[in-house]
Design a protein around this motif. Structure first.
Motif, PDB file in Angstrom:
ATOM      1  N   PRO A 780       1.189  -1.094   0.125  1.00 46.93           N
ATOM      2  CA  PRO A 780      -0.038  -0.071   0.114  1.00 46.93           C
ATOM      3  C   PRO A 780       1.034   0.805  -0.284  1.00 46.93           C
ATOM      4  O   PRO A 780       0.259   2.400  -0.434  1.00 46.93           O
ATOM      5  CB  PRO A 780      -0.854   0.141   1.391  1.00 46.93           C
ATOM      6  N   LYS A 798      -5.340  -0.599   5.743  1.00 41.49           N
ATOM      7  CA  LYS A 798      -5.717   0.421   7.307  1.00 41.49           C
ATOM      8  C   LYS A 798      -4.402   1.429   7.909  1.00 41.49           C
ATOM      9  O   LYS A 798      -3.213   1.621   7.277  1.00 41.49           O
ATOM     10  CB  LYS A 798      -5.193  -0.938   8.602  1.00 41.49           C
ATOM     11  N   TYR A 800      -2.592   3.382  10.556  1.00 42.78           N
ATOM     12  CA  TYR A 800      -2.878   3.504  12.549  1.00 42.78           C
ATOM     13  C   TYR A 800      -2.231   4.620  12.866  1.00 42.78           C
ATOM     14  O   TYR A 800      -1.959   4.899  10.828  1.00 42.78           O
ATOM     15  CB  TYR A 800      -3.014   2.459  12.871  1.00 42.78           C
ATOM     16  N   LEU A 801      -2.921   5.526  13.857  1.00 42.26           N
ATOM     17  CA  LEU A 801      -1.634   6.641  13.484  1.00 42.26           C
ATOM     18  C   LEU A 801      -0.152   6.420  14.602  1.00 42.26           C
ATOM     19  O   LEU A 801       0.509   6.927  14.211  1.00 42.26           O
ATOM     20  CB  LEU A 801      -2.859   7.774  14.394  1.00 42.26           C
TER      21      LEU A 801
ATOM     22  N   PHE B   4      -5.783  18.153   2.342  1.00 41.85           N
ATOM     23  CA  PHE B   4      -5.787  17.472   3.666  1.00 41.85           C
ATOM     24  C   PHE B   4      -5.215  16.451   3.804  1.00 41.85           C
ATOM     25  O   PHE B   4      -4.467  15.609   4.574  1.00 41.85           O
ATOM     26  CB  PHE B   4      -7.183  18.170   4.272  1.00 41.85           C
ATOM     27  N   LEU B   7      -1.815  16.618   4.279  1.00 42.32           N
ATOM     28  CA  LEU B   7      -1.704  17.092   5.786  1.00 42.32           C
ATOM     29  C   LEU B   7      -1.462  16.366   6.293  1.00 42.32           C
ATOM     30  O   LEU B   7      -0.460  15.744   7.504  1.00 42.32           O
ATOM     31  CB  LEU B   7      -2.234  18.131   6.437  1.00 42.32           C
ATOM     32  N   VAL B  10       1.531  14.009   6.222  1.00 42.56           N
ATOM     33  CA  VAL B  10       3.138  15.229   7.129  1.00 42.56           C
ATOM     34  C   VAL B  10       2.586  14.277   8.272  1.00 42.56           C
ATOM     35  O   VAL B  10       3.212  13.921   9.363  1.00 42.56           O
ATOM     36  CB  VAL B  10       2.721  15.948   6.904  1.00 42.56           C
ATOM     37  N   LEU B  11       1.553  14.530   9.563  1.00 43.83           N
ATOM     38  CA  LEU B  11       1.059  14.090  10.295  1.00 43.83           C
ATOM     39  C   LEU B  11       1.256  12.811  10.402  1.00 43.83           C
ATOM     40  O   LEU B  11       1.652  12.114  11.717  1.00 43.83           O
ATOM     41  CB  LEU B  11      -0.220  14.262  10.616  1.00 43.83           C
ATOM     42  N   ALA B  12       0.997  11.666   9.922  1.00 40.16           N
ATOM     43  CA  ALA B  12       1.692  10.688  10.013  1.00 40.16           C
ATOM     44  C   ALA B  12       2.392  10.172   9.938  1.00 40.16           C
ATOM     45  O   ALA B  12       2.980   9.890  11.136  1.00 40.16           O
ATOM     46  CB  ALA B  12       0.637   9.652   8.507  1.00 40.16           C
ATOM     47  N   LEU B  13       3.484  11.063   9.412  1.00 41.39           N
ATOM     48  CA  LEU B  13       5.287  11.059   9.592  1.00 41.39           C
ATOM     49  C   LEU B  13       5.436  11.312  11.071  1.00 41.39           C
ATOM     50  O   LEU B  13       6.575  10.391  11.322  1.00 41.39           O
ATOM     51  CB  LEU B  13       5.276  11.415   8.071  1.00 41.39           C
ATOM     52  N   VAL B  14       4.837  12.489  11.748  1.00 41.80           N
ATOM     53  CA  VAL B  14       5.088  12.666  12.382  1.00 41.80           C
ATOM     54  C   VAL B  14       5.487  11.819  13.824  1.00 41.80           C
ATOM     55  O   VAL B  14       5.903  11.623  14.487  1.00 41.80           O
ATOM     56  CB  VAL B  14       4.348  14.092  13.019  1.00 41.80           C
ATOM     57  N   THR B  15       4.020  11.219  13.666  1.00 44.57           N
ATOM     58  CA  THR B  15       3.167  10.235  14.936  1.00 44.57           C
ATOM     59  C   THR B  15       3.775   9.092  14.878  1.00 44.57           C
ATOM     60  O   THR B  15       3.735   8.037  15.313  1.00 44.57           O
ATOM     61  CB  THR B  15       2.125  10.697  15.149  1.00 44.57           C
ATOM     62  N   GLY B  17       2.798   7.046  12.472  1.00 48.47           N
ATOM     63  CA  GLY B  17       1.843   5.811  12.275  1.00 48.47           C
ATOM     64  C   GLY B  17       1.682   5.001  10.531  1.00 48.47           C
ATOM     65  O   GLY B  17       2.868   5.475  10.513  1.00 48.47           O
ATOM     66  N   CYS B  18       1.086   4.136  10.258  1.00 45.12           N
ATOM     67  CA  CYS B  18       1.551   3.485   8.340  1.00 45.12           C
ATOM     68  C   CYS B  18       0.577   3.039   8.444  1.00 45.12           C
ATOM     69  O   CYS B  18      -0.881   3.682   8.846  1.00 45.12           O
ATOM     70  CB  CYS B  18       2.139   2.418   9.395  1.00 45.12           C
ATOM     71  N   ARG B  19       0.835   2.773   6.962  1.00 44.83           N
ATOM     72  CA  ARG B  19      -0.137   1.749   6.535  1.00 44.83           C
ATOM     73  C   ARG B  19      -0.223   0.506   6.056  1.00 44.83           C
ATOM     74  O   ARG B  19       0.969   0.109   5.360  1.00 44.83           O
ATOM     75  CB  ARG B  19      -0.554   3.027   5.336  1.00 44.83           C
ATOM     76  N   GLU B  20      -1.219  -0.096   6.357  1.00 46.27           N
ATOM     77  CA  GLU B  20      -0.680  -1.654   5.950  1.00 46.27           C
ATOM     78  C   GLU B  20      -1.911  -2.291   5.437  1.00 46.27           C
ATOM     79  O   GLU B  20      -2.903  -1.927   5.894  1.00 46.27           O
ATOM     80  CB  GLU B  20      -0.653  -3.006   7.463  1.00 46.27           C
ATOM     81  N   PRO B 139       6.949  20.288  -2.181  1.00 48.82           N
ATOM     82  CA  PRO B 139       6.323  18.953  -2.616  1.00 48.82           C
ATOM     83  C   PRO B 139       5.088  19.216  -3.701  1.00 48.82           C
ATOM     84  O   PRO B 139       4.897  18.190  -3.867  1.00 48.82           O
ATOM     85  CB  PRO B 139       5.877  17.975  -2.503  1.00 48.82           C
TER      86      PRO B 139
END
Lengths: 819, 276
Positions: A780, A798, A800-801, B4, B7, B10-15, B17-20, B139
């Motif tokens: 993904p 999914k 997740y944060l 958005f 944005l 960008v936030l996911a990068l800071v925290t 977080g991830c996608r799977e 970007p």
């Protein structure tokens, strides 16, 4: 469907019954005023913190051996207790403070101001000899939660940032839209149905960083209370809840500074006397430095960006004399996000409150407030061809008069009025250079909201208390504005507009008004348990135009108008309250049912159509909602181990003609089960540990029932009669923290502590969202524009944060006066 | 709006977080008919493709419908039954699309009749396509040759358009390529409108500009909203785009898909030298 019709019928009967309660309530008020008392005098005054001079809110004064006679301080720390002439022993109490007793020979109106000393060390001894306050059982209020800032501080925090809204979400009946959002969903109400007040000023968008943090800096806050139901008549304007937050006054005896250095933010607070014992100030600031981390990134698309927020709270007060006191308080906070010079976005709130407390006599207290608040956002962008600015501002001015009349020991009347003017700034876009693009001009909207209220708390005897009130709210949608008229009987759309009506400045466009009865009662079963019941009707004359669940800073507030009617809700609640183990443990069970009418949803579902339109009525659909549930709470406020266990069993439904084929569906934030455990344990005087565990049913979502090939896209296909019929995976998370304070030494004038915390301790990947999209090369994170594509198939992704997030915070207090 | 998603990234990068990928037990539904019908202001052949929906995680190609009766009628008395070709596609033979005329599609399949009508609107005008080199603005913008569009809408033309971009005859067709400009913002004259694609010298770029009916514009708008749906947190709950085709036999069971009646203008440019 048949079931629903029954519910609807029942609701109509109930509503008409409630309309008839108005005259009954008026009769009760007259009764309260006509009760002629014997010779009575009033003992009144303030209850304060002996060290800082801060007023204590909700402190109690009780007549010992007086069969439950007593009073509670209001949010300004004032109490008044009318009593027959005689000799009394009065007991002044506040949780965490040493109890004080005073003898009094009451032969005239008497002013008695008492200072209580914080008594943590004495707490252990006191527990054995002293009854804990049994307010949980004896107060008439229900569906209401108080949290001290101290309790909030002890809860493990995300990134170490103590957050009041996140802590409130751990209480029963209050839900969140998703991890990383601070929007509150109270007993089935939407996020825009909460009135968030900071020193009485409305905070329109209480979130920072898209909702990861709330705007309330804990160092500047004294007290917070949320009303989920049983809302007193003095509050109004929103359907579902009132979150009432008071800022601290500042120490009026000595100068102090305190602050903290955290992983992503630092805080500093300075407070002290202006004129000792008469006047004090507090200034508190907080700023994040999340963008410092962005700078560390080797990716130049990331490291050139700015991303931060700040908050500034300031407050001053002046005691002119025993009968007059003045307060000035303000808040200013903004989020700033910038991507190089190309794009910037900032948003935030500003509020200002001026207040005057006046005592006409011991028995008649008046607070007058002048309040201003605004929320604004602005974008600036320049992609190399045409730069643009996009912004909006919402403004509110408010005048409030709130009287409290302590008539006698059995009756306390509150009455007042409130006049509020709102300017709904429409989103505007301007381009830096001439452009061919036509930008629709969206008109600003204006509204006036007035309210009159009267309420009485009637305690005829020690077993029964009735709080009844009536609020009458009036609303005008005002010009300048233009209003479209549409073909009779047809659907409202751009094609069916027949005429445009123009209204001048302050000209009335639409008027709405209505009564809002409020009732609450308490019946003592015995000294340790009580039954409570409440009913309230609330009206709301503005709302956020959105069909998403979580809020964004660009949200658009709209007033009620010719087509969009005000929202109305009715709620009934029943509760059983019981204290155990000599009031050390509070237990309660509440059940509620809430009807919400005239809720709106939108047809096409694209935010663009809602933000940039002058006739939002063409997009809006009107429906209704209902919510019901049971809330269980077990709470321990004293001792070495404190905290609570909460559990909520509930449903939240919506029904809107034109959506979901007209059938009822659960709201996204419908959670059948929602449980939380919050515990803190003092291992020693220096060392404490705490933990939080939350569990809830997954969010209600729509899942695809198949896929189709359309216009070259592979598109998920939904069953349009099963909106939100499915569930995300269940949510659960454990947070832990430990705090170590410095060693105590006589004469030490500073204190410090280290807090270590772990958010999401077992690193559960709780889904923030699940999206259905083409997945390239089975990964993904493949970017189809950059990476070579070997395969593509429809997948579920999914997002997740947060994984496990450790953090550390250093806090300090400086008290030079102790040197 | 799309800003958005950036944005959030960008936030996911800071925290952290991830996608799977996840596998979910998804609900099932009976296969539904999907109609993709297009008619332009040309002699044709105009095509109608009939397929069925299938399980979301199915690896197979969409099942095709070969046994339907498909016809198109215009308001000038011409009517024609379409012939089945292959791969679910039915085609007209010599039915000409004439601007100003109204066309009605009729599909009969398994005892159900589906119908839709549309009008061929006035053609938009492409005045010129200009190629210009732009430096990178990360970007947002990669360095490269960009196409600037000049054109206008004739008096009495619609406000509803879709642009399609082909690079060497292959259509850009990711969700970001669904170029349907906001009708409220659509000016009468378009000048120096930069299309967001960086091309390399040697590419042959074709642009097509379709004049849509309102219902088709709404369809694309809703389709794009659906393709960008985040699962319903910041975006509205996902729902099928409203089809402009109705089921005459059973109105409660509309088909999926669309009947697009659209005139179009087209122009081609070869990236190489800068043009002014």
């Amino acid at each position: 469907m048949e079931n629903y019709l029954k519910i609807a019928q029942g609701w109509r009967n109930f509503a008409s019954l409630m309309k008839k309660t108005g005259p009954v309530l008026i009769f009760l008020f007259l009764l309260a005023l006509s009760l002629q008392a014997q010779q009575r005098y009033t003992v009144s005054g303030y209850i304060r913190d002996a060290d800082s001079g801060e007023e204590l809110i909700g402190a109690t004064v009780a007549v010992t051996g007086g069969g439950g006679l007593g009073a509670t301080t209001n949010i300004y720390g004032y109490y008044a207790l009318p009593l027959p002439a005689g000799t009394y022993t009065l007991r002044f109490q506040y949780l965490g403070y040493q109890t004080v007793e005073r003898q009094l020979d009451l032969q005239a109106d008497t002013r008695l101001t008492v200072a209580l000393s914080p008594g943590e060390e004495q707490l252990q001894e006191v527990v054995i000899t002293e009854q804990r306050p049994d307010a949980n059982v004896t107060e008439v209020s229900m569906s209401r939660e108080k949290l001290s800032v101290e309790a909030v501080r002890r809860v493990p925090a995300l990134f170490g940032e103590v957050d009041v809204l996140r802590t409130i979400q751990l209480l029963p009946g209050i839900q969140t839209a998703g991890e990383g959002t601070t929007g509150l969903f109270v007993r089935g109400g939407a996020a825009d149905q909460n009135l968030v007040l900071l020193d009485e000023a409305t905070v329109y968008n209480a979130s920072h960083l898209f909702g990861f943090f709330s705007v309330f800096n804990p160092d500047a806050i004294k007290n917070l209370e949320i009303y989920k139901g049983g809302i007193p008549a003095r509050f109004g304007g929103r359907l579902s809840s009132i979150l009432d937050i008071q800022m601290r006054e500042g120490n009026n005896k000595e100068y102090e500074a305190s602050g903290g250095i955290g992983l992503i933010a630092s805080r500093l607070t300075v407070e002290g006397p202006i004129v000792p014992d008469r006047s004090s100030f507090i200034v508190s600031g907080r700023r994040t430095y999340a963008d410092m981390f962005l700078r560390l990134s080797p990716n130049e698309n990331v490291n050139n960006n700015t991303l931060y927020f700040y908050d500034l709270n300031a407050k001053a007060n002046y005691i002119l004399n025993d009968n007059n006191r003045f307060y000035l308080s303000g808040y200013f906070g903004r989020d700033v996000l910038g991507l190089e010079d190309i794009f910037s976005l900032d948003w935030g709130n500003a509020t200002a409150t001026a207040r005057w407390n006046h005592l006409f006599s011991e028995n008649l207290f008046l607070n007058t407030s002048l309040i201003y608040s605004n929320f604004s956002y602005g974008f600036e962008g320049d992609d190399g061809t045409t730069g643009f600015t996009w912004g909006s501002r919402m403004k509110e001015g408010n005048v409030k008069l709130d009287f409290t009349y302590y008539r006698n020991a059995a009756n306390t009347l509150t009455f007042g009025l409130n006049s509020l003017y709102r300017h709904f700034g429409a989103p505007y876009i301007t381009f830096d250079a001439a452009t061919d693009f036509t930008v629709p001009e969206i008109a600003d909207r204006y509204a006036l909201e007035n309210a009159l209220y009267i309420g009485n708390e009637w305690k005829p005897n020690t077993t029964f208390t009735l709080e009844y009130g009536l609020r009458y709210s009036l609303f005008n949608n005002l010009g300048p504005s233009q209003v479209y008229t549409y073909q009779e009987g047809g659907e409202r759309s751009n094609e069916t507009i027949t005429d445009t009506l123009y209204f001048d400045r302050l000209q009335n466009i639409q008027f709405y008004h209505g009564l809002e009865p409020r009732l609450a009662s308490r019946y003592m079963l015995n000294s340790q348990s009580s039954l409570k019941a409440s009913y309230n009707r609330t009206r709301q004359y503005l709302q956020v135009a959105t069909n998403a669940t979580a809020g964004l800073p660009i949200e658009r507030w709209i007033p009620a108008d010719r087509y969009i009617r005000p929202l109305i809700a009715d709620q009934i609640a029943l509760g059983y309250f019981r204290n155990l183990s000599q009031n050390r443990i509070e237990a309660s069970v509440e059940v509620y049912y809430k009807w919400m009418d005239r809720l709106i949803d939108f047809k096409l579902g694209d935010q663009g159509n809602i933000l940039f339109t002058n006739n939002i009525e063409a997009e809006a659909l009107e429906g209704r909602g209902w919510a019901y549930g049971a809330e269980f709470l077990l709470r321990k406020n004293v001792g070495k181990t404190t905290g609570w266990i909460g559990y909520t069993l509930s449903r939240t439904m919506r029904q809107v003609p034109g959506i979901n084929e007209g059938k009822a569906y659960p709201a996204r934030y419908d959670r059948i089960h929602d449980a939380s455990v919050v515990l803190t344990h003092d291992v020693s005087k220096r060392f404490s540990v705490s933990g939080t565990f939350v569990y809830s049913t997954g969010a209600a979502v729509s899942l695809p029932v198949g896929k189709a090939e359309v216009a070259g896209f592979t598109v998920p296909v939904y069953d349009d009669s099963r909106r939100n019929a499915f569930r995300m995976p269940n949510y659960h998370r454990l947070d832990l923290s430990a705090t170590l304070k410095n060693r105590e030494k006589p004469g030490r004038w500073w204190n410090s502590s280290w807090t270590f915390s772990i958010y999401n301790a077992y690193a559960r990947k709780n889904p923030f969202a699940i999206t259905f999209e083409p997945v390239y090369n089975g990964d993904p994170n493949t970017n189809p524009e950059r990476d070579p594509i070997r395969s593509v198939e429809a997948g579920a992704v999914k997002v997740y944060l947060f994984s496990l997030i450790p953090s550390v915070t250093y806090n300090f207090e400086l008290k030079p006066g102790k040197r | 709006m799309r800003v958005f998603y950036l944005l959030l990234a960008v936030l996911a990068l800071v925290t952290g977080g991830c996608r799977e990928l996840v596998t979910l037990e998804l609900p099932q539904q009976e296969p539904r008919l999907v109609i993709e019908a297009e008619l332009t202001d040309t002699p044709g052949p105009h095509t109608v493709r009939l397929t069925l929906t299938q399980d979301y995680f199915s690896k197979a190609a969409a099942p095709v419908v070969e046994d339907a009766r498909v016809s198109i009628t215009d308001d000038a008395g011409n009517s024609q039954e379409l012939l089945y070709t292959q791969n679910g596609v039915y085609a007209t033979q010599g039915l000409e699309g004439v601007i100003g005329r109204s066309y009605t599609l009729r599909v009969e399949w398994q005892g159900q009749v589906y119908e839709s009508s549309g009008v061929l609107s006035l053609k938009p005008v492409i005045d010129s396509l200009v190629v210009q080199y732009f430096e990178a603005i990360p970007p947002f913008l990669d360095a490269g040759h960009y196409m600037l569009f000049y054109g206008h809408i004739p008096r009495g033309g619609t406000r509803y358009y879709r642009f399609k971009i082909y690079e060497n005859d292959s259509l850009y067709n990711d969700r970001t390529d669904l170029l349907v400009p906001e009708a409220e913002f659509m000016p009468d004259t378009l000048r120096e409108v930069r299309l967001g694609y960086a091309f390399t010298p040697g590419d042959t770029i074709r642009l097509e500009m379709y004049a849509l009916n309102r219902d088709m514009y709404d369809y694309y708008y809703e389709l794009r909203t659906l393709l960008f749906n985040d699962g319903g947190l910041f975006s509205p709950p996902p729902r099928n785009p409203t089809s402009n085709i109705r089921n005459v036999s059973d109105p409660a069971r509309p088909p999926l898909g669309y009947f697009q009646v659209a005139s179009f203008a087209t122009d081609t440019v070869i990236i190489g030298e800068e043009t002014d």
